[in-house]
Design an enzyme around this catalytic site. Structure first.
Site, PDB file in Angstrom:
ATOM      1  N   ALA A 126      38.533  43.123  41.599  1.00  0.00           N
ATOM      2  CA  ALA A 126      39.779  42.635  41.000  1.00  0.00           C
ATOM      3  C   ALA A 126      40.573  43.816  40.450  1.00  0.00           C
ATOM      4  O   ALA A 126      40.014  44.675  39.784  1.00  0.00           O
ATOM      5  CB  ALA A 126      39.470  41.646  39.879  1.00  0.00           C
ATOM      6  N   CYS A 127      41.860  43.838  40.753  1.00  0.00           N
ATOM      7  CA  CYS A 127      42.731  44.886  40.193  1.00  0.00           C
ATOM      8  C   CYS A 127      43.979  44.224  39.608  1.00  0.00           C
ATOM      9  O   CYS A 127      44.252  43.065  39.902  1.00  0.00           O
ATOM     10  CB  CYS A 127      43.069  45.941  41.239  1.00  0.00           C
ATOM     11  N   PRO A 128      44.720  44.957  38.773  1.00  0.00           N
ATOM     12  CA  PRO A 128      45.866  44.352  38.090  1.00  0.00           C
ATOM     13  C   PRO A 128      46.895  43.694  39.011  1.00  0.00           C
ATOM     14  O   PRO A 128      47.371  42.608  38.713  1.00  0.00           O
ATOM     15  CB  PRO A 128      46.486  45.522  37.329  1.00  0.00           C
ATOM     16  N   GLY A 140      46.265  42.894  42.193  1.00  0.00           N
ATOM     17  CA  GLY A 140      45.528  41.921  42.998  1.00  0.00           C
ATOM     18  C   GLY A 140      45.935  41.890  44.456  1.00  0.00           C
ATOM     19  O   GLY A 140      45.825  40.866  45.117  1.00  0.00           O
ATOM     20  N   THR A 173      42.132  45.413  45.642  1.00  0.00           N
ATOM     21  CA  THR A 173      41.103  44.376  45.525  1.00  0.00           C
ATOM     22  C   THR A 173      40.381  44.203  46.859  1.00  0.00           C
ATOM     23  O   THR A 173      39.154  44.173  46.912  1.00  0.00           O
ATOM     24  CB  THR A 173      41.745  43.034  45.095  1.00  0.00           C
TER      25      THR A 173
END
Length: 105
Positions: A8-10, A12, A16
């Protein structure tokens, strides 16, 4: 070794999925069983089942944001890493998983 992972990344979007692909590709080369859930712009995809989590030896949380429903992993050994680590150093992550398992047996 059976591994489940969350990426998960900010934003997304790209990271990700790139991190998920990198973990899967590296696990395959190392003979490690893995299933990766992505938490991105499209929400949760490839959701880990209770059975997936139960069978796992270790959980990798490759995330730069809070993982949704992380309470699923309370009873499991978890290795928390950044998305960048998953992209750049996947072998090191699996090595850390093995170390974690060895020190907790």
């Amino acid at each position: 070794m059976r591994v489940v992972a969350i990426t998960a990344c900010p934003t997304g979007i790209a990271h990700t999925y790139m991190a998920a692909d990198k973990l899967i590709e590296t696990a395959k080369k190392l003979g490690i069983t893995i299933k990766v859930e992505t938490q991105g712009a499209m929400g949760i995809e490839n959701r880990l089942t209770d059975q997936d989590v139960e069978r796992a030896d270790i959980v990798i949380l490759a995330a730069d944001i809070n993982v949704e429903q992380s309470d699923r992993f309370k009873k499991h050994r978890c290795l928390e890493v950044s998305i960048q680590d998953a992209l750049q150093h996947p072998r090191r992550i699996f090595s850390q998983c093995q170390q974690l398992l060895l020190t907790h047996h």
